[in-house]
Write an enzyme that holds these catalytic residues in place. Sequence first.
Site, mmCIF file in Angstrom:
data_model
loop_
_atom_site.group_PDB
_atom_site.id
_atom_site.type_symbol
_atom_site.label_atom_id
_atom_site.label_comp_id
_atom_site.label_asym_id
_atom_site.label_seq_id
_atom_site.Cartn_x
_atom_site.Cartn_y
_atom_site.Cartn_z
ATOM 1 N N CYS A 196 -11.812 26.359 -19.046
ATOM 2 C CA CYS A 196 -11.120 26.743 -20.282
ATOM 3 C C CYS A 196 -11.205 25.676 -21.362
ATOM 4 C CB CYS A 196 -9.662 27.056 -20.002
ATOM 5 S SG CYS A 196 -9.438 28.329 -18.767
ATOM 6 N N HIS A 200 -5.714 26.368 -26.420
ATOM 7 C CA HIS A 200 -6.259 27.317 -25.447
ATOM 8 C C HIS A 200 -5.167 28.334 -25.150
ATOM 9 C CE1 HIS A 200 -7.841 29.251 -22.041
ATOM 10 N NE2 HIS A 200 -7.031 28.674 -21.180
ATOM 11 N N ASN A 259 -6.216 35.490 -21.527
ATOM 12 C CA ASN A 259 -6.902 34.195 -21.415
ATOM 13 C C ASN A 259 -8.410 34.452 -21.329
ATOM 14 O OD1 ASN A 259 -7.993 31.770 -20.547
ATOM 15 N ND2 ASN A 259 -6.432 31.386 -18.987
HETATM 16 N N1 ACO Z 1 3.365 41.515 -11.486
HETATM 17 C C1 ACO Z 1 4.518 41.517 -10.789
HETATM 18 N N2 ACO Z 1 4.872 40.515 -9.958
HETATM 19 C C2 ACO Z 1 4.015 39.497 -9.850
HETATM 20 C C3 ACO Z 1 2.807 39.427 -10.542
HETATM 21 C C4 ACO Z 1 2.495 40.494 -11.391
HETATM 22 N N3 ACO Z 1 1.358 40.546 -12.116
HETATM 23 N N4 ACO Z 1 2.180 38.284 -10.234
HETATM 24 C C5 ACO Z 1 2.952 37.633 -9.367
HETATM 25 N N5 ACO Z 1 4.079 38.373 -9.127
HETATM 26 C C6 ACO Z 1 5.186 38.062 -8.235
HETATM 27 C C7 ACO Z 1 4.775 37.135 -7.128
HETATM 28 O O1 ACO Z 1 4.169 37.844 -6.065
HETATM 29 C C8 ACO Z 1 6.103 36.537 -6.752
HETATM 30 O O2 ACO Z 1 6.768 37.471 -5.938
HETATM 31 P P1 ACO Z 1 7.604 36.965 -4.664
HETATM 32 O O3 ACO Z 1 8.674 36.066 -5.237
HETATM 33 O O4 ACO Z 1 8.116 38.232 -4.077
HETATM 34 O O5 ACO Z 1 6.638 36.219 -3.817
HETATM 35 C C9 ACO Z 1 6.831 36.455 -8.075
HETATM 36 O O6 ACO Z 1 6.174 37.358 -8.959
HETATM 37 C C10 ACO Z 1 6.799 35.080 -8.681
HETATM 38 O O7 ACO Z 1 5.480 34.588 -8.598
HETATM 39 P P2 ACO Z 1 5.051 33.220 -9.245
HETATM 40 O O8 ACO Z 1 3.588 33.005 -9.039
HETATM 41 O O9 ACO Z 1 5.985 32.173 -8.764
HETATM 42 O O10 ACO Z 1 5.341 33.554 -10.783
HETATM 43 P P3 ACO Z 1 5.400 32.593 -11.993
HETATM 44 O O11 ACO Z 1 6.706 32.718 -12.644
HETATM 45 O O12 ACO Z 1 4.924 31.217 -11.623
HETATM 46 O O13 ACO Z 1 4.322 33.256 -12.952
HETATM 47 C C11 ACO Z 1 2.059 32.851 -13.637
HETATM 48 C C12 ACO Z 1 2.969 33.366 -12.529
HETATM 49 C C13 ACO Z 1 2.241 33.742 -14.848
HETATM 50 C C14 ACO Z 1 0.615 32.921 -13.168
HETATM 51 C C15 ACO Z 1 2.463 31.407 -13.966
HETATM 52 O O14 ACO Z 1 2.455 30.598 -12.825
HETATM 53 C C16 ACO Z 1 1.574 30.800 -14.970
HETATM 54 O O15 ACO Z 1 1.621 31.140 -16.131
HETATM 55 N N6 ACO Z 1 0.734 29.814 -14.559
HETATM 56 C C17 ACO Z 1 -0.219 29.198 -15.398
HETATM 57 C C18 ACO Z 1 -1.517 29.614 -14.895
HETATM 58 C C19 ACO Z 1 -2.451 30.114 -15.966
HETATM 59 O O16 ACO Z 1 -2.110 30.529 -17.038
HETATM 60 N N7 ACO Z 1 -3.673 30.073 -15.583
HETATM 61 C C20 ACO Z 1 -4.708 30.523 -16.406
HETATM 62 C C21 ACO Z 1 -5.934 29.809 -16.041
HETATM 63 S S1 ACO Z 1 -5.717 28.122 -16.292
HETATM 64 C C22 ACO Z 1 -5.753 27.893 -17.838
HETATM 65 O O17 ACO Z 1 -6.299 28.645 -18.563
HETATM 66 C C23 ACO Z 1 -5.044 26.746 -18.327
#
Ligand code: ACO
Length: 341
Positions: free
Chosen positions: A128, A268, A298
Amino acid sequence: MSATDNTGRSADGRGVRNVGILGTGCYLPEKVMSNRDLEELVDTSDEWIFSRTGIRERRLAADDESTSVLAARAAEAALERAGVRADELEMILVATITPDMLFPSTACLVQDLIGAKNAVCMDIEAACSGFLYVLETARQYIATGSMDRVLVIGAEKLSSFIDWTDRTTCVLFGDGAGAAVLGPQDSGRGIMASVMGSDGGLAHLLRIPGGGSRRPPSHEMIDRGDHYLRMEGREVFKHAVRCMCEASQMVLEKVGMTMDDVACVIPHQANMRIMKAVAARLDVPIDRFYLNVEQYGNISAASAAVALDEAIRKGVVKPSDIVLMVVFGGGFTWGATLLEL
Ligand code: ACO
């Protein structure tokens, strides 16, 4: 973290030239996939996706639109705005993690598509962060006087590498491309300074594990889904915020500026919560950030490139504005670039 600016001298003692952006362009595929469409594919909801990421929809490339095709369309738009002919280009640098194939490079394929027969071509892979890596690499060639016209592109067809049954990743990404033509700039400051950093010790947190020499293509590899993007979302989030803030502060310090001097931050566009956390830590109102994650999700290396092009075309950033671009991605890699348009 390494840092460069436009105030030093080149290794051979010649003065370093200011480098500016002569024109930008982008291409987003026509097909829109909304959060509601995703509700049909995986156990998710528009409410969950929007509240956690700020994303409402993303674009998906057609079957015949490989990454090089998306890149070439963005490149043609940038060349037109720059008033530069394809055969005047001396170099094409493409940032991508979704190349058409392992080799030849996507840059070579773009060269053929746009008819840039005099350009030397290569890809640079920094996930990214890729667009700022190609921008800085191009700047070095132009600043030292080696080249006058370089095309840089961030382009991704992430939809080909997403596991559409994995709700933790498939809701985040989209396809698209952004490009810029760079050249020496007599007036103004152009690209003022850059910092870039990498940490391969954290490579395992965000990657496509299979398909390369470590885990070559095989039926077993495909059955395990190792050809899909995998990510530890929470860890990525934490490091992204830290590195983007540090890089922003470092690049401003290099030129003796503060966030008060910055008219617009173009980050980004990974997700809204990362951008809000960066804004809060830098103590900048979020309305000074250019945001398009809601429409495109993204798009990895294309993300900052598309945002820059849109911000310029919509008049959000104007000539003589100071713009801070800041990125983070797999590798890990990160960077910040300060430019005066
Ligand atoms: N829909 C519904 N529920 C979901 C989804 C979804 N799409 N995805 C995950 N969940 C659930 C999980 O299974 C989990 O359920 P559980 O508690 O029963 O196990 C719950 O939601 C919480 O999951 P987390 O992964 O802890 O959710 P979080 O609040 O951390 O959000 C996210 C996830 C959005 C990916 C977050 O971690 C994030 O924004 N991370 C940054 C990563 C990113 O943006 N990466 C992009 C590539 S890197 C870059 O470009 C910089």
